[in-house]
Design a protein around this motif. Structure first.
Motif, mmCIF file in Angstrom:
data_model
loop_
_atom_site.group_PDB
_atom_site.id
_atom_site.type_symbol
_atom_site.label_atom_id
_atom_site.label_comp_id
_atom_site.label_asym_id
_atom_site.label_seq_id
_atom_site.Cartn_x
_atom_site.Cartn_y
_atom_site.Cartn_z
ATOM 1 N N THR B 62 42.278 -20.167 -58.879
ATOM 2 C CA THR B 62 43.604 -19.906 -58.323
ATOM 3 C C THR B 62 44.554 -21.047 -58.703
ATOM 4 O OG1 THR B 62 43.250 -21.099 -56.259
ATOM 5 C CG2 THR B 62 42.494 -18.810 -56.346
ATOM 6 N N ASP B 66 41.294 -23.450 -56.382
ATOM 7 C CA ASP B 66 40.119 -22.848 -55.745
ATOM 8 C C ASP B 66 39.381 -21.983 -56.777
ATOM 9 O OD1 ASP B 66 41.182 -23.956 -53.475
ATOM 10 O OD2 ASP B 66 41.863 -22.053 -52.608
ATOM 11 N N ARG B 68 37.467 -18.478 -57.214
ATOM 12 C CA ARG B 68 37.234 -17.194 -56.564
ATOM 13 C C ARG B 68 36.149 -16.476 -57.351
ATOM 14 N NH1 ARG B 68 42.618 -14.994 -55.180
ATOM 15 N NH2 ARG B 68 42.370 -16.452 -53.464
ATOM 16 N N SER B 70 33.405 -13.339 -57.864
ATOM 17 C CA SER B 70 33.166 -11.932 -57.540
ATOM 18 C C SER B 70 31.918 -11.797 -56.674
ATOM 19 C CB SER B 70 32.979 -11.121 -58.820
ATOM 20 O OG SER B 70 32.454 -9.841 -58.507
ATOM 21 N N ASP B 132 35.986 -13.173 -48.589
ATOM 22 C CA ASP B 132 37.162 -12.309 -48.671
ATOM 23 C C ASP B 132 36.728 -10.870 -48.397
ATOM 24 O OD1 ASP B 132 38.753 -14.570 -49.538
ATOM 25 O OD2 ASP B 132 37.695 -14.374 -51.447
ATOM 26 N N ALA B 142 40.266 -13.266 -44.617
ATOM 27 C CA ALA B 142 39.447 -14.374 -45.109
ATOM 28 C C ALA B 142 38.649 -14.938 -43.945
ATOM 29 C CB ALA B 142 40.343 -15.443 -45.720
ATOM 30 N N THR B 165 35.265 -10.834 -52.777
ATOM 31 C CA THR B 165 35.089 -12.114 -53.471
ATOM 32 C C THR B 165 34.689 -13.196 -52.470
ATOM 33 O OG1 THR B 165 37.468 -12.470 -53.263
ATOM 34 C CG2 THR B 165 36.673 -11.731 -55.412
ATOM 35 N N THR B 167 35.505 -17.348 -51.946
ATOM 36 C CA THR B 167 36.381 -18.401 -52.463
ATOM 37 C C THR B 167 35.838 -19.782 -52.100
ATOM 38 O OG1 THR B 167 38.296 -16.949 -52.289
ATOM 39 C CG2 THR B 167 38.741 -19.305 -52.473
#
Lengths: 157, 292
Positions: B62, B66, B68, B70, B132, B142, B165, B167
């Protein structure tokens, strides 16, 4: 799906929830993949899906309708004749029940790593149980096959 | 012989999932759910999430730095994408089940299953993971992993929700090696459900002082737990023989192991101390004369 290079369309919806292992054996007549434990622990049902060795007892047909699937019956056509011959030459096969799964795990490794070391072969086979023979013979056979494929490719170049 | 096949539906996009989970269980890698189903767990319909992978990157960074990850891709694809990042997570995947299972199993499934012995959960906990979750209205919420874990088989995930996801905050990155790792004790190297497991991460200052110390242990409590007593001892300290002994003793306060079919509580306590020693670079155990 593409199964051993052959396109298969229109798998009926009522079969989508069937285990891939059952589909291969009963609907396609491909009995190379064997059921051992039915819970992903023994590896005798291992097939190659989109290049990755997986246990077909833990895959449902509807999950792989857009995938490329290879079973032991398609190994030679995929260039893995040398691997199969090396297993014979090294007497790496006794009862044979685990062998289709073992071959698929080894073939998926060779497709990714043309010249694997023992540690890589050991990791590739960590989901395949064989209770008859010595894993050392599997390692020897994979090294032989890797060598032969390298020589073949050098000859063709 | 297997039971009657369930109905399998395969939504093509995340929006198509909404509504389907009311009548079916989410499936992705299937390496846990299909074993439970075979053992007799009633599953009328399965909602396959594998087609949704196409719309989710295996890994993205991100703007804030961060990571992220899958929750729907196989673990082997996740670790390939991670490269040198997140040592504790990659080390846990390396000893997760077997190659054939790693090629199928997902972070989402390992999290949703809620097992106190789940091997990817201790590393995700030390990495400060946030889950997420996609809600039935198509939004996301979140959930910090520590709040997500409720008990054996229980997580903060409603029936109609699914995990898209995971994170990892930028602050947890960059510890590298030797500042992180994962160890498990199991019946054998492959396919073993952990008797117990330990993930750790910290930063090592130039003089050897440890900061940002985080450890989490699996299969020693109703959920995976942070080892706060050990963390408090180690934070800002320079590990030496006395501190390592103290840390190995402190783990006793942090865990509540039980006797079960895999190991006894007493064995788990001994192993827990040994794993903390190993994480700190010491031999796991100095056998006394009586034990030899």
């Amino acid at each position: 799906m593409r199964l051993n290079g052959i396109e298969i369309d229109n798998v009926p919806a009522e079969l989508h929830g069937m285990r891939l292992l059952d589909y291969l054996r009963t609907e396609r007549g491909l009995t190379g993949a064997k059921e051992g434990c039915g819970m992903g622990e023994c590896g005798s049902c291992t097939v190659v899906i989109d290049g990755a060795a997986v246990t077909s007892c833990l895959v449902l047909v509807g999950q792989v309708l857009d995938a490329e699937i290879r079973t032991v019956e398609g190994l030679a056509d995929a260039g893995h004749g040398p691997l199969q011959r090396a297993f014979v030459a090294r007497q790496a096969v006794q009862c044979g029940y685990c062998i289709p799964g073992v071959l698929n795990s080894c073939a998926a490794l060779l497709d990714r790593v043309p010249d694997p070391d023992d540690e890589q072969i050991r990791t590739a086979l960590d989901g395949n149980l064989c209770r008859c023979t010595a894993y050392n013979r599997f390692y020897d056979a994979v090294h032989d096959a890797a060598c032969e494929r390298r020589t073949d490719q050098a000859g063709q170049a | 012989m297997s039971a009657t096949p369930p109905t399998l539906l395969r939504p093509a996009s995340a929006t198509d999932v909404t509504g389907l989970l009311r009548d079916g269980r989410a499936i992705c890698g299937g390496t846990d759910l299909l074993v439970q189903w075979r053992a007799g767990a009633p599953v009328a319909a399965m909602i396959d999430l594998t087609a949704i992978r196409a719309s989710i990157p295996v890994l993205e960074e991100t703007a804030a730095g961060d990571l992220r990850i899958s929750a729907l891709h196989p673990l082997t694809e996740v670790t390939s994408a991670l490269g040198e990042e997140l040592v504790p997570l990659r080390e846990s995947v390396a000893v997760f089940a077997s190659t054939t299972i790693r090629n199928r199993a997902t972070l989402g499934g390992n999290l949703a299953n809620g097992s106190p012995a789940a091997d990817t959960v201790p590393p995700l906990l030390v990495l400060g993971a946030v889950i997420d979750v996609v809600t039935p209205d198509g939004g996301t919420r979140a959930v910090p992993l520590a709040d997500f874990l409720l008990g054996p088989g229980r997580v903060q995930l409603d029936e109609q929700e699914w995990i898209r996801t995971v994170t990892i905050p930028a602050s947890a990155r960059g510890c590298g090696r030797p500042g992180g790792g994962f160890r498990k004790i199991g019946g054998r190297a492959a396919q073993a459900i952990s008797f117990l497991s330990l993930a750790w991460q910290w930063r090592v200052a130039a003089d050897g002082t440890l900061t940002d110390v985080r450890l989490a242990m699996g299969a020693v409590a109703p959920t995976v737990v942070r080892l706060t007593a050990v963390e408090n001892l180690l934070e800002g300290s320079l590990p030496g023989p006395d501190l390592i002994d103290a840390a190995a003793a402190a783990v006793d306060e942090d865990i509540r192991p039980i006797d079960d079919l895999r190991a006894s509580a007493a064995y788990r306590r001994r192993c827990a101390a040994g794993l903390v020693r190993e994480a700190l670079g010491a031999p796991a155990h100095h056998a006394t004369r009586d034990e030899r």
